[in-house]
Design a protein around this motif. Structure first.
Motif, PDB file in Angstrom:
ATOM      1  N   LEU A   1     -53.500  24.317 -39.106  1.00  0.00           N
ATOM      2  CA  LEU A   1     -54.028  25.526 -38.473  1.00  0.00           C
ATOM      3  C   LEU A   1     -55.454  25.359 -37.982  1.00  0.00           C
ATOM      4  N   ASN A   2     -56.136  24.346 -38.448  1.00  0.00           N
ATOM      5  CA  ASN A   2     -57.544  24.181 -38.074  1.00  0.00           C
ATOM      6  C   ASN A   2     -57.838  22.865 -37.363  1.00  0.00           C
ATOM      7  N   SER A   3     -56.812  22.078 -37.166  1.00  0.00           N
ATOM      8  CA  SER A   3     -57.024  20.775 -36.542  1.00  0.00           C
ATOM      9  C   SER A   3     -56.941  20.870 -35.020  1.00  0.00           C
ATOM     10  N   ASP A   4     -57.814  20.159 -34.341  1.00  0.00           N
ATOM     11  CA  ASP A   4     -57.777  20.084 -32.872  1.00  0.00           C
ATOM     12  C   ASP A   4     -56.541  19.328 -32.386  1.00  0.00           C
ATOM     13  N   PHE A   5     -55.912  18.610 -33.276  1.00  0.00           N
ATOM     14  CA  PHE A   5     -54.730  17.830 -32.899  1.00  0.00           C
ATOM     15  C   PHE A   5     -53.588  18.735 -32.447  1.00  0.00           C
ATOM     16  N   PHE A   6     -53.560  20.001 -32.927  1.00  0.00           N
ATOM     17  CA  PHE A   6     -52.478  20.931 -32.590  1.00  0.00           C
ATOM     18  C   PHE A   6     -52.936  22.050 -31.645  1.00  0.00           C
TER      19      PHE A   6
END
Length: 258
Positions: A44-49
């Protein structure tokens, strides 16, 4: 005595083993919860998603930009924070949307699959024209006539707006059947006007100039099939037909231009 002592010892060991198993299960379960929570927080907090592209398929009338805007899904949002349910509800409010599917394409994509309604008939209301789909839903209200669509005359369409159904009353079921069956047998595109002002005596005007005294809307499927057969015969034999009479008994007849 020795046997009894061994039995008690085995029971005690069994209780200890069960207790150890419960503890191992509890710690594994706790570890799974912690792991799941950690992955969820990371996702929910990763730039990957973060959403980088939104693909729209199946649309022809509605623009890609309009669909994306109405879905409330935005580029740069976390893909797991997007509400698929809300997106579908928003898009289903559009009059041209018949069905919609939205799915995540991990790690950074959204796919919106649209099934659109298509206008197949029009109804004139004062100076405007309502474009209607096969189920009777109002898709749009335009200022000018579409000369490729048949016009339906005689329905009460006061205060109808996009998304409303012009066949909202039970008595209109036969009108729906007329349109659906006419579309199914490819007869509807040949029709210029369907006049339903007189409930007991429907009149049809074809694009080739032939008028049809269709009569009542009972047994619609059979009558439309019969009309289609007559028209094919007229076209194949180049009969100078001006009118087809279907409301004077069981046997239709044509009126020719002498």
């Amino acid at each position: 005595m020795g046997g009894q002592a061994r039995g008690e010892k085995m029971k005690k060991l069994s209780r200890v083993e069960r207790k150890m198993r419960r503890r191992r299960f509890f710690f594994r379960f706790l570890l799974l919860i912690i792991l799941t929570f950690s992955i969820s927080v990371l996702a929910l907090n990763s730039d990957f998603f973060v959403i980088k592209n939104i693909d729209v398929i199946g649309n022809s009338k509605l623009t890609k930009e309009n669909i994306i805007s109405e879905s409330s899904i935005k580029l740069g949002e976390n893909i797991f924070k997007v509400s698929i349910k809300d997106g579908k509800e928003h898009l289903n409010r559009l009059s041209y949307v018949k069905d919609v599917k939205i799915k995540r394409k991990l790690p950074k994509g959204i796919i919106i699959n649209i099934i659109e309604r298509k206008e197949i008939i029009q109804i004139k209301e004062i100076s405007a024209f309502l474009l209607i789909d096969i189920e009777g839903y109002v898709l749009d209200i335009v200022d000018s006539e579409d000369h490729n669509l048949p016009q339906l005359v005689g329905l009460n369409i006061k205060d109808k707006k996009p998304g409303d159904n012009v066949f909202s009353l039970e008595k209109d079921n036969e009108g729906i059947e007329l349109i659906k069956e006419g579309h199914a047998i490819k007869l509807l595109p040949k029709i210029k006007e369907i006049n339903m002002e007189d409930d007991g005596n429907v009149n049809i005007v074809l694009f080739n100039g032939i008028t049809v005294a269709f009569g009542t809307l009972d047994n619609v499927k059979y009558k439309l099939g019969l009309l289609n057969t007559i028209l094919k015969d007229v076209e194949e034999n180049q009969r100078p037909c001006t009118m087809i009479v279907m409301n004077k008994g069981d046997n239709p007849f044509i009126v020719v231009d002498d």
